[in-house]
Design a protein around this motif. Structure first.
Motif, PDB file in Angstrom:
ATOM      1  N   TYR A 246       0.920  -1.129  -0.025  1.00 62.50           N
ATOM      2  CA  TYR A 246       0.034  -0.025  -0.037  1.00 62.50           C
ATOM      3  C   TYR A 246       0.819   1.179  -0.116  1.00 62.50           C
ATOM      4  O   TYR A 246       1.843   1.338   0.426  1.00 62.50           O
ATOM      5  CB  TYR A 246      -0.805   0.013   1.342  1.00 62.50           C
ATOM      6  N   LYS A 283      -4.990  10.624  -8.054  1.00 57.95           N
ATOM      7  CA  LYS A 283      -5.589   9.708  -7.130  1.00 57.95           C
ATOM      8  C   LYS A 283      -5.549  10.520  -5.693  1.00 57.95           C
ATOM      9  O   LYS A 283      -6.577  10.611  -5.006  1.00 57.95           O
ATOM     10  CB  LYS A 283      -5.073   8.253  -6.811  1.00 57.95           C
ATOM     11  N   LYS A 290      -8.392   9.530   1.328  1.00 56.00           N
ATOM     12  CA  LYS A 290      -7.955   8.179   1.246  1.00 56.00           C
ATOM     13  C   LYS A 290      -6.833   8.169   1.961  1.00 56.00           C
ATOM     14  O   LYS A 290      -5.864   8.636   1.017  1.00 56.00           O
ATOM     15  CB  LYS A 290      -8.325   7.599  -0.018  1.00 56.00           C
ATOM     16  N   ARG A 292      -4.584   5.505   2.305  1.00 62.55           N
ATOM     17  CA  ARG A 292      -3.656   4.502   1.443  1.00 62.55           C
ATOM     18  C   ARG A 292      -4.179   4.004   0.237  1.00 62.55           C
ATOM     19  O   ARG A 292      -5.599   4.038   0.106  1.00 62.55           O
ATOM     20  CB  ARG A 292      -3.402   3.361   2.463  1.00 62.55           C
ATOM     21  N   HIS A 293      -3.603   3.495  -0.728  1.00 62.19           N
ATOM     22  CA  HIS A 293      -4.007   3.271  -2.035  1.00 62.19           C
ATOM     23  C   HIS A 293      -3.382   1.682  -2.160  1.00 62.19           C
ATOM     24  O   HIS A 293      -1.988   1.745  -1.866  1.00 62.19           O
ATOM     25  CB  HIS A 293      -3.702   4.019  -3.194  1.00 62.19           C
ATOM     26  N   GLN A 294      -3.872   0.856  -2.692  1.00 67.60           N
ATOM     27  CA  GLN A 294      -3.555  -0.430  -2.934  1.00 67.60           C
ATOM     28  C   GLN A 294      -2.289  -0.420  -4.274  1.00 67.60           C
ATOM     29  O   GLN A 294      -2.476   0.392  -5.327  1.00 67.60           O
ATOM     30  CB  GLN A 294      -4.406  -1.455  -3.699  1.00 67.60           C
ATOM     31  N   GLY A 311      -0.935   0.421  -9.822  1.00 63.72           N
ATOM     32  CA  GLY A 311      -1.381   1.276  -9.008  1.00 63.72           C
ATOM     33  C   GLY A 311      -0.667   2.600  -8.825  1.00 63.72           C
ATOM     34  O   GLY A 311      -0.811   3.440  -8.300  1.00 63.72           O
TER      35      GLY A 311
END
Ligand code: FAD
Ligand code: GTP
Ligand code: MG
Lengths: 625, 458
Positions: A246, A283, A290, A292-294, A311
């Motif tokens: 992440y 993003k 948000k 965290r991002h994957q 990602g």
């Protein structure tokens, strides 16, 4: 400086995912076919994620297979893992996805092309089309070769006036530093095609030796062997895992601090990017809350240590990219082997196409793939096979094959493109299909194999196997409809054992199977089938009976649509002469030139009154209305 | 022919205030039988025969109207389907209720032009009438669009928008679960969806209650009184309503805004709009008023253009005569009690032969002629807002009912263990039905919602 080279029935320009399917389809249908492409080393090249399939896209791969295309077979031979997605949901949205060995995929596809009898492969850049009396008659290459043909399929992907952007750096280029296609882009414009500028991007790649997978979650393939193609009999069991990590606050802060260096925000990018694959900087800005991002780390193949960082698509400067990687768990020491970039390119406004994918402007010229404003390998391949089929059929003086929206995702895709156009790179989603319950991936073969066979792309032995499968399913369904269960002590005991309530009345097995807690296997325990069914056949029986109510609902909607679809709009219709139309409707109709009233009614800005007026006009045979 | 059964008001009110509801489709006879009480079941009678009877509410069994019913069997009909025509006698309300009762039996309200469409699809259309049909379709749809727009500014639409928002959020969430299975959004649970549906269902029931009480129906024919300042518009309004709601003075420009009043003129519901006198003006407040008047004109079903008997035709009058072209209009020439200075022939020419009623609001001379003229126009079908208004009402009710049924289907499906992505089909239908009520486009919204609600991609 130019010379007359050989003549062909069909010429395909570009050996990407669209071009390969086009060329194979045309050649297999008996057309003498030439496939010209910039480099023989990048045939069926995947410039972005090393994966094929997934929701809607995986459905499309199965559809391509049922029509006799190559993508499914090719990925079955060359993947590093496969997973069935959405297994916790309904059968309409199960979806198969493979991680590809990119290099193997290319090599395998190249071999298939080379071995195809009617197909000539040649490395060359096409710079111009030969147009005579407004009709496409062949192509001229950079080396001066003039090839004549009866039809041409253009599948040049993201190469038209391609421009790579990394931070401040910009240069003319196709994907992955391939040569861009400049002349051809200008040529198309001169011919009068309406073009748009789109953009897409790709993340950096890293060396797997320099990452720490102990800090990541493992993502293995399914244990159960899987395949896209009806023809695949050998399964790959030795699979490689992917990894999940992440982004974190540090990553986001770092990107925030460097946003001023992002071309996205400094206005350096003019092309329109897709919303479903935003860059990481995008993003972070759009979804600031948000935390965290994957990030999926995916091997690019078995013979390489290169890993794809899903990602993290970005066009930030190279040094920033490297630093971003270092903020991520497990990637602290990652060595970046390729820099991520954004690419801008020209695409054709797809409402300039007939549903056959032939251009309205230049008869004999077909276009398919990313040049039509789509994005994705599967979307490209789907258009490729259809354009190839229709280019061949035109040579053979046959009617084009057009799939409708209730038949295939391919139908949805092409209808959307030619009817509504798109203002961003178009990706298939299950929610674009109004009849998605009918368009399941488990029944793609049942939906389309007959067509593939009729077109001549499905061989006899496969067709016979298919017929046997279909009959087995139908026979068993028939049996379950006929067989009635009478409530007696023995049956009730059996039912209790299966964990389902007693019967009150006599009941057909076909109804009993509708109970959510019962599977087809359970039913056979109550009443074994005289025939032995394969897993796929059992699955079909279960799905078709269990969800009959919903399937019926969809079928009724399809019925309604079909009637409108069946009303063709004749060529002589002159929209300017129909006085009752609203001006917006008139303009749109003129642009799209729908082939049926069904298609006309899907154009935005054309309302039911316009459709009625159009009907009356047609009925009158064009006398004043 | 396999086709669902549709119904609509086929005529504007006839001279004798009979309205005909036309029903077409394979189930036309059985459906009408559900609400019809006569000597024989319609399913048993001969084609092309007329029958006397009553229409009953299928739920309460209360009598709604005394009717004549014409039965015509396929294929010798306009649509080549079974057709039943119900002639209602009881006026507007009875027609509305009859149509409402019919819709409860599974009949669907026809879309504009749908009878024609069927006639065409079934290979039959009266060619000689094609042009007239086109005009009719055009006019009706434009009206329907107008109603939708008007409604979309109102309270109903605010509620419906909120509901749709609720639904589309859930839909987007479901879509994301399906299309991006690995994305770390919460997976929607059945329980959550059912709870959402319960809330939506409650709201739908509440809306249905208000809609059934006829809030929308009460609108009436939007009738705009327009004219230069000081010609007597407000006075006419007061005279027709028999109230002194609008301020009347001899100062031109008295009325600054649009005033609405509901009146019943010889049994016809009118929504009267008194407007600010239209002229070029410097006064900001008045300018706004003038703008509003022009809007009122555009959305009006009937226009009463008022001129002054005792003044020569002025440039503003001429401009207005231009503006009203294409609108159902009666030209009212007021102040008949004062000396004549206006040229009737010129008005006739400039208006393209529109009906002219001279009167004096002050002496009430000619006032009844105006009332009669309005009625005649209405019954002759020249003003056809009448059916549109309550059709739109019936349509809304039907769409709301449909949305409700869809939501109930979602719940029962989910409770029976149907996968959410299947039950979603019904939820999407509910969303579309609600979209139709407020006339909103549907196709692309969901995709937009998905990408604005979730952060997706590689
Ligand atoms: C940087 C990048 C990121 C992407 N990201 C995604 C993503 O995240 N998700 C997704 O779904 N899709 C993505 N794509 C899109 C996907 O790669 C394409 O949609 C797909 O490859 C298109 O296939 P195609 O056959 O239309 O074109 P391509 O695969 O691009 O093939 C075009 C072919 O045409 C040849 N060619 C070009 N010009 C000429 C000429 N003048 N003469 C002869 N041959 C020519 C080229 O050599 C090439 O073989 C991305 C693409 C790029 C470049
Ligand atoms: N003699 C005569 N006077 C009338 C008649 N009708 C109205 N008036 C007078 O005309 C004047 C203007 O009347 P209003 O009704 O206020 O006119 P209006 O058109 O609403 O004017 P604005 O609101 O200013 O646009 C008043 O003094 C009325 O009494 C009529 O029939 N005969
Ligand atoms: Mg006034």
């Amino acid at each position: 400086m130019s010379y007359q080279a050989s003549s062909f029935d069909v010429i395909v320009i570009g050996a990407g995912h669209a071009g390969c399917e086009s060329a194979l389809a045309a050649a297999r249908m008996g057309c003498k076919t030439l496939l010209l492409t910039l480099s023989l080393d990048t045939i069926a090249y995947m410039p972005c994620n090393p994966s094929i399939g997934g929701p809607a896209k995986g459905h499309v791969v199965r559809e391509i297979d049922a029509l006799g295309g190559e993508m499914g077979k090719n990925i079955d031979k060359t993947h590093i893992q496969m997973r069935m997605l959405n297994t916790g949901k309904g059968p309409a949205v199960y979806a198969l996805r493979a991680q590809a060995d990119k290099v193997l995929y290319q090599r395998e596809m190249k071999k298939v092309l080379e071995e195809e009898p009617n197909l000539t492969l040649h490395q060359n850049m096409v710079e111009q089309l030969i147009i005579e009396d407004g009709v496409c008659k062949g192509v001229i290459t950079r080396t001066g070769a003039k090839y004549l043909s009866k039809t041409v399929v253009l599948t040049t992907g993201t190469y038209l006036r391609g421009k790579i952007i990394i931070g401040d750096l910009q240069y003319e280029s196709g994907p992955n530093n391939q040569q861009p296609s400049i002349h051809l882009a200008h040529h198309l414009q001169e011919l009068g095609f309406d073009m748009v500028r789109f953009k897409t991007g790709t993340p950096p790649r890293i060396n797997s030796r320099t990452i720490d997978t102990t800090k990541m979650e493992i993502q293995p393939g399914d244990e159960e062997p899987r395949a896209f193609s009806f023809e695949t009999k050998e399964y790959i069991t030795d699979q490689l895992p992917c990894w999940l990590t992440y982004t974190n606050e540090k990553t986001h802060q770092y990107i925030q601090d460097n946003l001023h260096r992002a071309p996205m925000y400094s206005g350096k990018i003019e092309g329109r990017g897709p919303r479903y694959c935003p860059s990481i900087e995008d993003k972070i800005v759009r979804f600031a809350d948000k935390n965290r991002h994957q990030i999926f780390i995916e091997p690019e193949g078995r013979e390489t240590l290169e890993m794809y960082v899903q990602g993290l698509s970005t066009s930030l400067p190279e040094d920033v990219q490297q630093d971003i990687l270092r903020t991520i768990d497990g990637l602290e020491k990652a060595q970046m082997v390729r820099t991520g970039y954004a690419i801008e390119y020209d695409a054709i406004v797809p409402t300039q196409l007939w549903p056959s994918l032939e251009t309205k402007l230049v008869p004999g010229l077909f276009t398919a793939g990313q040049i039509n404003g789509t994005s994705g390998y599967e979307e490209a391949a789907a258009q490729g096979i259809m354009a190839g089929i229709n280019a061949a059929r035109k040579v053979q003086e046959q009617e084009p094959v057009i799939l409708d929206r209730s038949e295939a995702y391919i139908g949805v895709l092409i209808d959307d493109l030619v009817t509504k156009g798109t203002n961003e790179p178009y990706r298939l989603l299950t929610s674009r299909a109004e009849y998605r319950l009918l368009l399941r991936h488990d029944n793609a073969d049942l939906r389309l194999t007959d067509k593939g066979y009729a077109i001549g792309l499905i061989k006899e032995d496969r067709y016979q196997r298919f017929i046997a499968k279909r009959e087995a399913i139908e026979t068993e369904i028939e049996r379950l409809r006929r067989t009635k269960l009478t409530p007696n002590a023995e049956i009730q005991a059996q039912l209790a054992e299966l964990g389902t309530p007693d019967l009150n009345n006599v009941m057909e097995l076909a109804n009993l199977i509708k109970r959510p807690e019962l599977s087809y296997q359970d039913i056979t325990k109550l009443s074994p089938s005289p025939n032995e069914l394969s897993d796929e056949e059992m699955e079909q029986v279960e799905i078709q009976l269990k969800y009959e109510g919903y399937i019926q609902k969809s079928l009724q909607q399809v019925d309604k649509m079909k009637r409108m679809e069946g009303k063709r709009i004749p060529q002589w219709v002159d929209y300017t002469a129909i006085s009752g139309l609203s001006s917006e409707a008139r303009e749109k109709l003129q642009q799209v030139q729908p082939v049926s009233l069904g298609q006309a009614s899907r154009i935005s800005g054309v309302n039911p009154a316009d459709i009625s007026i159009l009907m009356i006009y047609i009925e009158q045979g064009g006398r004043t209305a | 022919m396999e086709n669902d059964t549709i119904a609509a008001i086929a005529t504007a009110m006839g001279e004798s205030s009979i309205a005909i509801i036309r029903v077409s489709g394979s189930d036309a006879l059985t459906c009408v039988d559900h609400i019809y009480q006569g000597k024989n079941k319609l399913t048993t009678v001969l084609s092309h025969t007329v029958h006397y009877g009553h229409i009953l509410d299928p739920d309460t069994k209360e009598k709604i109207d005394e009717v004549l019913v014409t039965v015509m069997l396929a294929p010798r009909t306009f649509t080549r389907e079974n057709v039943v025509e119900i002639s209602c006698h009881g006026g507007l309300i009875a027609v509305e209720q009859t149509l409402g009762a019919l819709l409860k039996t599974g009949v669907r309200l026809a879309e504009p032009g749908e009878f024609t469409k069927r006639a065409f699809l079934n290979g039959r259309i009266d060619l000689s009438q094609a042009e007239a049909v086109i005009d009719l379709i055009r006019a009706k749809t434009d009206k329907a669009a107008k109603v939708a727009i008007r409604q979309s500014e109102g309270k109903l639409s605010t509620h419906i928008r909120a509901l749709r928002n609720d639904i589309v959020e859930t839909l987007a969430h479901l879509a994301v679960n399906v299309d991006y299975p690995e994305y770390d959004a919460d997976i929607l649970t059945s329980q959550y969806v059912v709870e959402r549906c319960q809330a939506i269902n409650q709201e739908l029931e509440r809306l249905l209650l208000t809609a059934r009480q006829g809030k929308i129906l009460r609108e009436g024919i939007a009738t705009a009184i327009i004219g230069r300042p000081n010609v007597g518009k407000s006075s006419l309004m007061n005279a027709l309503t028999q109230e002194n709601k609008a301020i009347v003075t001899d100062i031109p420009g008295t009325t600054r805004d649009v005033i609405e009043e509901y009146v019943n003129v010889r049994g016809i519901p009118l929504k009267l709009l008194d407007t600010a006198g239209i002229r070029e003006t410097e006064d900001i407040v008045e300018q706004i008023g003038v703008q509003r008047s022009e809007e009122a004109l555009r959305s009006a079903d009937l226009v009463l253009l008022m001129l002054n008997h005792s003044e020569k035709l002025q440039t503003e009058d001429i401009r207005l005569l231009e503006k009203i072209k294409g609108f159902p209009t009666i030209i009212v020439i007021n102040k008949l009690d004062l000396p004549k200075r206006i040229d009737y022939e010129e008005i006739r020419q400039r208006s393209g032969g529109k009906q002219i009623i001279p009167l004096s609001v002050k002496t009430e001379e000619g006032l009844s002629l105006l009332e009669e003229a309005i009625k005649v126009m209405f019954f002759a079908g020249q003003v056809d807002m009448n059916d549109q208004t309550y059709v739109s009402n019936a349509r809304h009710i039907q769409l709301l009912e449909q949305a409700k049924q869809n939501i109930l289907d979602v719940m029962s499906g989910v409770e029976q263990g149907v996968p959410l992505d299947m039950a979603e089909i019904d939820m999407k239908n509910a969303w579309q039905a609600l979209g139709e009520v407020i006339g909103e486009a549907v196709a692309e919204d969901l995709i937009d919602q998905i990408f604005s609600q979730f952060c997706l991609g590689k």
